[in-house]
Design a protein around this motif. Structure first.
Motif, PDB file in Angstrom:
ATOM      1  N   THR A 220       0.832  -1.213   0.000  1.00 27.75           N
ATOM      2  CA  THR A 220       0.000   0.000   0.000  1.00 27.75           C
ATOM      3  C   THR A 220       0.858   1.251   0.000  1.00 27.75           C
ATOM      4  O   THR A 220       0.625   2.191  -0.778  1.00 27.75           O
ATOM      5  N   ALA A 221       1.886   1.272   0.861  1.00 26.98           N
ATOM      6  CA  ALA A 221       2.783   2.438   0.903  1.00 26.98           C
ATOM      7  C   ALA A 221       3.563   2.565  -0.393  1.00 26.98           C
ATOM      8  O   ALA A 221       3.797   3.674  -0.898  1.00 26.98           O
ATOM      9  N   LEU A 222       3.963   1.430  -0.962  1.00 23.17           N
ATOM     10  CA  LEU A 222       4.692   1.437  -2.232  1.00 23.17           C
ATOM     11  C   LEU A 222       3.832   2.052  -3.334  1.00 23.17           C
ATOM     12  O   LEU A 222       4.299   2.888  -4.122  1.00 23.17           O
ATOM     13  N   SER A 223       2.565   1.662  -3.380  1.00 23.60           N
ATOM     14  CA  SER A 223       1.649   2.175  -4.408  1.00 23.60           C
ATOM     15  C   SER A 223       1.392   3.662  -4.246  1.00 23.60           C
ATOM     16  O   SER A 223       1.133   4.375  -5.219  1.00 23.60           O
ATOM     17  N   ASP A 224       1.468   4.130  -2.998  1.00 22.91           N
ATOM     18  CA  ASP A 224       1.173   5.534  -2.730  1.00 22.91           C
ATOM     19  C   ASP A 224       2.311   6.458  -3.165  1.00 22.91           C
ATOM     20  O   ASP A 224       2.060   7.592  -3.596  1.00 22.91           O
ATOM     21  N   ARG A 225       3.557   5.984  -3.096  1.00 22.73           N
ATOM     22  CA  ARG A 225       4.682   6.881  -3.370  1.00 22.73           C
ATOM     23  C   ARG A 225       5.330   6.679  -4.740  1.00 22.73           C
ATOM     24  O   ARG A 225       6.208   7.440  -5.122  1.00 22.73           O
ATOM     25  N   LEU A 226       4.899   5.660  -5.493  1.00 15.06           N
ATOM     26  CA  LEU A 226       5.499   5.423  -6.802  1.00 15.06           C
ATOM     27  C   LEU A 226       4.453   5.540  -7.904  1.00 15.06           C
ATOM     28  O   LEU A 226       3.258   5.286  -7.680  1.00 15.06           O
ATOM     29  N   PRO A 227       4.852   5.916  -9.122  1.00 13.18           N
ATOM     30  CA  PRO A 227       3.908   6.000 -10.241  1.00 13.18           C
ATOM     31  C   PRO A 227       3.290   4.628 -10.514  1.00 13.18           C
ATOM     32  O   PRO A 227       3.946   3.589 -10.332  1.00 13.18           O
ATOM     33  N   PRO A 228       2.042   4.582 -10.977  1.00 10.25           N
ATOM     34  CA  PRO A 228       1.370   3.302 -11.240  1.00 10.25           C
ATOM     35  C   PRO A 228       2.142   2.405 -12.200  1.00 10.25           C
ATOM     36  O   PRO A 228       2.186   1.188 -12.017  1.00 10.25           O
ATOM     37  N   GLU A 229       2.769   3.012 -13.233  1.00 11.03           N
ATOM     38  CA  GLU A 229       3.516   2.205 -14.201  1.00 11.03           C
ATOM     39  C   GLU A 229       4.680   1.490 -13.535  1.00 11.03           C
ATOM     40  O   GLU A 229       4.981   0.329 -13.843  1.00 11.03           O
ATOM     41  N   GLU A 293      14.057 -11.661  -1.941  1.00 16.00           N
ATOM     42  CA  GLU A 293      15.080 -10.946  -1.175  1.00 16.00           C
ATOM     43  C   GLU A 293      16.197 -10.428  -2.084  1.00 16.00           C
ATOM     44  O   GLU A 293      16.793  -9.392  -1.809  1.00 16.00           O
ATOM     45  N   ALA A 294      16.465 -11.143  -3.170  1.00 13.54           N
ATOM     46  CA  ALA A 294      17.518 -10.725  -4.097  1.00 13.54           C
ATOM     47  C   ALA A 294      17.041  -9.681  -5.097  1.00 13.54           C
ATOM     48  O   ALA A 294      17.848  -9.071  -5.805  1.00 13.54           O
ATOM     49  N   LEU A 295      15.730  -9.460  -5.138  1.00 15.56           N
ATOM     50  CA  LEU A 295      15.170  -8.514  -6.104  1.00 15.56           C
ATOM     51  C   LEU A 295      15.523  -7.082  -5.705  1.00 15.56           C
ATOM     52  O   LEU A 295      15.212  -6.638  -4.601  1.00 15.56           O
ATOM     53  N   ALA A 296      16.157  -6.380  -6.600  1.00 20.20           N
ATOM     54  CA  ALA A 296      16.515  -4.972  -6.373  1.00 20.20           C
ATOM     55  C   ALA A 296      16.015  -4.169  -7.558  1.00 20.20           C
ATOM     56  O   ALA A 296      16.427  -4.418  -8.700  1.00 20.20           O
ATOM     57  N   PHE A 297      15.145  -3.201  -7.293  1.00 13.25           N
ATOM     58  CA  PHE A 297      14.520  -2.429  -8.367  1.00 13.25           C
ATOM     59  C   PHE A 297      14.930  -0.963  -8.250  1.00 13.25           C
ATOM     60  O   PHE A 297      14.580  -0.294  -7.271  1.00 13.25           O
ATOM     61  N   PRO A 298      15.683  -0.442  -9.224  1.00 18.34           N
ATOM     62  CA  PRO A 298      16.109   0.967  -9.144  1.00 18.34           C
ATOM     63  C   PRO A 298      14.945   1.917  -9.419  1.00 18.34           C
ATOM     64  O   PRO A 298      14.222   1.777 -10.396  1.00 18.34           O
ATOM     65  N   VAL A 299      14.781   2.886  -8.528  1.00 21.30           N
ATOM     66  CA  VAL A 299      13.776   3.941  -8.694  1.00 21.30           C
ATOM     67  C   VAL A 299      14.469   5.267  -8.425  1.00 21.30           C
ATOM     68  O   VAL A 299      14.776   5.610  -7.281  1.00 21.30           O
ATOM     69  N   GLY A 300      14.753   6.014  -9.476  1.00 18.74           N
ATOM     70  CA  GLY A 300      15.506   7.257  -9.321  1.00 18.74           C
ATOM     71  C   GLY A 300      16.905   6.955  -8.815  1.00 18.74           C
ATOM     72  O   GLY A 300      17.624   6.119  -9.353  1.00 18.74           O
ATOM     73  N   ASP A 301      17.281   7.627  -7.730  1.00 14.14           N
ATOM     74  CA  ASP A 301      18.599   7.417  -7.138  1.00 14.14           C
ATOM     75  C   ASP A 301      18.594   6.306  -6.092  1.00 14.14           C
ATOM     76  O   ASP A 301      19.655   5.955  -5.558  1.00 14.14           O
ATOM     77  N   ALA A 302      17.435   5.782  -5.796  1.00 14.34           N
ATOM     78  CA  ALA A 302      17.316   4.755  -4.761  1.00 14.34           C
ATOM     79  C   ALA A 302      17.121   3.375  -5.396  1.00 14.34           C
ATOM     80  O   ALA A 302      16.871   3.240  -6.594  1.00 14.34           O
ATOM     81  N   VAL A 303      17.236   2.350  -4.561  1.00 14.44           N
ATOM     82  CA  VAL A 303      17.001   0.972  -4.978  1.00 14.44           C
ATOM     83  C   VAL A 303      15.979   0.361  -4.018  1.00 14.44           C
ATOM     84  O   VAL A 303      16.197   0.328  -2.801  1.00 14.44           O
ATOM     85  N   GLU A 304      14.865  -0.057  -4.566  1.00 16.95           N
ATOM     86  CA  GLU A 304      13.819  -0.661  -3.749  1.00 16.95           C
ATOM     87  C   GLU A 304      14.157  -2.129  -3.478  1.00 16.95           C
ATOM     88  O   GLU A 304      14.556  -2.864  -4.379  1.00 16.95           O
ATOM     89  N   ARG A 305      13.978  -2.557  -2.213  1.00 12.24           N
ATOM     90  CA  ARG A 305      14.123  -3.959  -1.824  1.00 12.24           C
ATOM     91  C   ARG A 305      12.779  -4.428  -1.280  1.00 12.24           C
ATOM     92  O   ARG A 305      11.950  -3.623  -0.808  1.00 12.24           O
ATOM     93  N   PHE A 306      12.554  -5.735  -1.296  1.00  5.89           N
ATOM     94  CA  PHE A 306      11.209  -6.223  -1.028  1.00  5.89           C
ATOM     95  C   PHE A 306      11.230  -7.433  -0.091  1.00  5.89           C
ATOM     96  O   PHE A 306      12.201  -8.174  -0.011  1.00  5.89           O
ATOM     97  N   ARG A 307      10.088  -7.607   0.587  1.00 11.09           N
ATOM     98  CA  ARG A 307       9.822  -8.796   1.377  1.00 11.09           C
ATOM     99  C   ARG A 307       8.388  -9.217   1.104  1.00 11.09           C
ATOM    100  O   ARG A 307       7.546  -8.402   0.752  1.00 11.09           O
ATOM    101  N   PHE A 308       8.139 -10.494   1.267  1.00 10.25           N
ATOM    102  CA  PHE A 308       6.773 -10.966   1.090  1.00 10.25           C
ATOM    103  C   PHE A 308       6.464 -12.010   2.156  1.00 10.25           C
ATOM    104  O   PHE A 308       7.339 -12.444   2.912  1.00 10.25           O
ATOM    105  N   GLY A 309       5.203 -12.370   2.240  1.00  6.80           N
ATOM    106  CA  GLY A 309       4.787 -13.405   3.171  1.00  6.80           C
ATOM    107  C   GLY A 309       3.937 -14.427   2.450  1.00  6.80           C
ATOM    108  O   GLY A 309       3.184 -14.092   1.533  1.00  6.80           O
TER     109      GLY A 309
END
Length: 397
Positions: A220-229, A293-309
């Protein structure tokens, strides 16, 4: 001059019942019948464009004397390769015209393919448009080792045969397209059932299965701060981390729900042992965890990392058509699915990647850590929940 009795082939194509579920054997029989009719075929290729998200086309190659049909596929990048652009099929697909070439003449300098055919003893090559009734263009190529190449009668016979041949190939192709689309959108087992006639509401079966229900933490937070595409692209990469692991171990992905994924691993009591199935499910969960855990997605100058359940459970489910009117969904429902959904929420509260029900833990011998008993909305008694002993919980803010 060799006499061509092509009418026998035409009559067979028009009148016979053709096995749409076994195109390999059908193509062998068709080519052999054309040879018996007097066509000196050495090699026949059928090239079909497909309606597939990753595959541009498939090719089926029959060679006289070979033990079986050669089947291949190409992705969409093939169109930009020098090999394809210098191929007779490129001209045929772009212009819907016949292309003929002499492997022993100047045509071989224009088409490198003809050089390869000449080295194998070919004396003639002909590519014919294979037009479908829906307007799409496909192709069939034939080559021969007959001295002097195809004679005029043989070329004329091929032009007559190609019309009824295209109708049969179109039927086979449409069946294949339907299978691919159903496999892509509803899953392979569900697709097979739908093609088999289970298309009415109420066509349902009860089966035992291991159930997988997962979601992406912080979506939810990810969707709020990043463009839909960007969010869609992230989801596609995220789902890739799970789908390959699930399908390679016998699971079927039934549904994507936002960032959620529902999959089942059927347990056939006459074939499968629940312990073996659950062991494969756990392998898929651990592989997916490592991939996410190995997934790294560049967004601008940052790199998004992820966790799931992911929550894993075993139980009986109702599997089939559910919906209203003429809009149905092939899915699964039942208390076991509801419990898996509740367990997935518990995984999030506990900061765990993998949680399992007591039934799953009993079926899959592993180094489990008991996480406690939890009241579950809609269930009369609390449920005992387990996690992986090697996993360190991480509670996200």
């Amino acid at each position: 001059m060799t006499t061509v009795s092509h009418q026998n082939v035409v009559d067979w194509l028009i009148s016979a019942r053709h096995p749409v579920d076994n195109p390999d054997s059908w193509m062998v029989e068709c080519c052999e019948r054309m040879v018996e009719a007097g066509l000196p075929l050495w090699r026949v290729g059928v090239f079909i464009r497909t309606l597939h998200p990753e595959v541009f086309g498939r090719n089926f190659i029959w060679t006289r004397g070979a033990p079986e049909i050669q089947i291949g596929s190409v992705d969409f990048d093939i169109q930009n390769t020098p090999e394809f652009q210098a191929s007779p099929l490129s001209i045929l697909f772009n212009n819907a015209v016949e292309v003929r070439g002499d492997p022993n003449g100047p045509d071989a300098e224009r088409f490198p393919l003809l050089l390869d055919l000449r080295n194998e003893g070919a004396t003639d090559y002909l590519a014919l448009p294979l037009g479908f009734l829906d307007g799409t263009g496909h192709a069939m190529s034939v080559s021969t080792r007959q001295p002097g190449g195809f004679n005029p009668d043989q070329v004329a016979a091929l032009r007559v045969i190609i019309e009824p041949l295209a109708r049969i190939i179109e039927i086979i192709s449409q069946r294949r397209t339907a299978e691919v689309l159903l496999d892509t959108y509803v899953g392979n087992r569900a697709g097979a059932r739908i093609l088999g006639g289970q298309i009415r509401r109420g066509h349902n079966d009860t089966m035992q299965a291991a159930i997988w229900l997962s979601d992406l933490r912080g979506f939810t937070a990810l969707s709020d701060r990043l463009p839909p595409e960007t969010v869609v692209e992230i989801l596609n990469h995220y789902f890739d981390c799970q789908v390959t692991a699930i399908r390679s171990r016998g699971g079927e992905v039934l549904k994507f729900m936002g960032d959620g994924l529902l999959a089942v691993f059927p347990i056939d009591e006459y074939v499968d042992d629940a312990a073996h199935v659950c062991a494969r499910v756990l392998e898929a969960a651990r592989e997916s965890r490592a991939s996410v855990e190995a997934l790294a997605f560049p967004v601008g100058d940052a790199v998004e990392r992820f966790r799931f359940g992911v929550a894993l459970h075993v139980g009986n489910i109702l599997y089939g058509n559910i919906g209203g009117g003429n809009r149905l969904d092939f899915t699964c429902i039942g208390p076991a699915v509801n419990l898996a959904a509740r367990l997935e929420k518990i995984a999030g509260r506990l900061g765990r990647t993998v949680v399992v029900s007591e039934v799953f833990a009993n079926a899959c011998r592993h180094d489990w850590r008991e996480l406690g008993e939890f009241p579950i909305a809609g269930f009369s008694r609390a449920q005992r929940v387990y996690g992986l002993a090697e996993e360190t919980p991480v509670v996200m803010a």
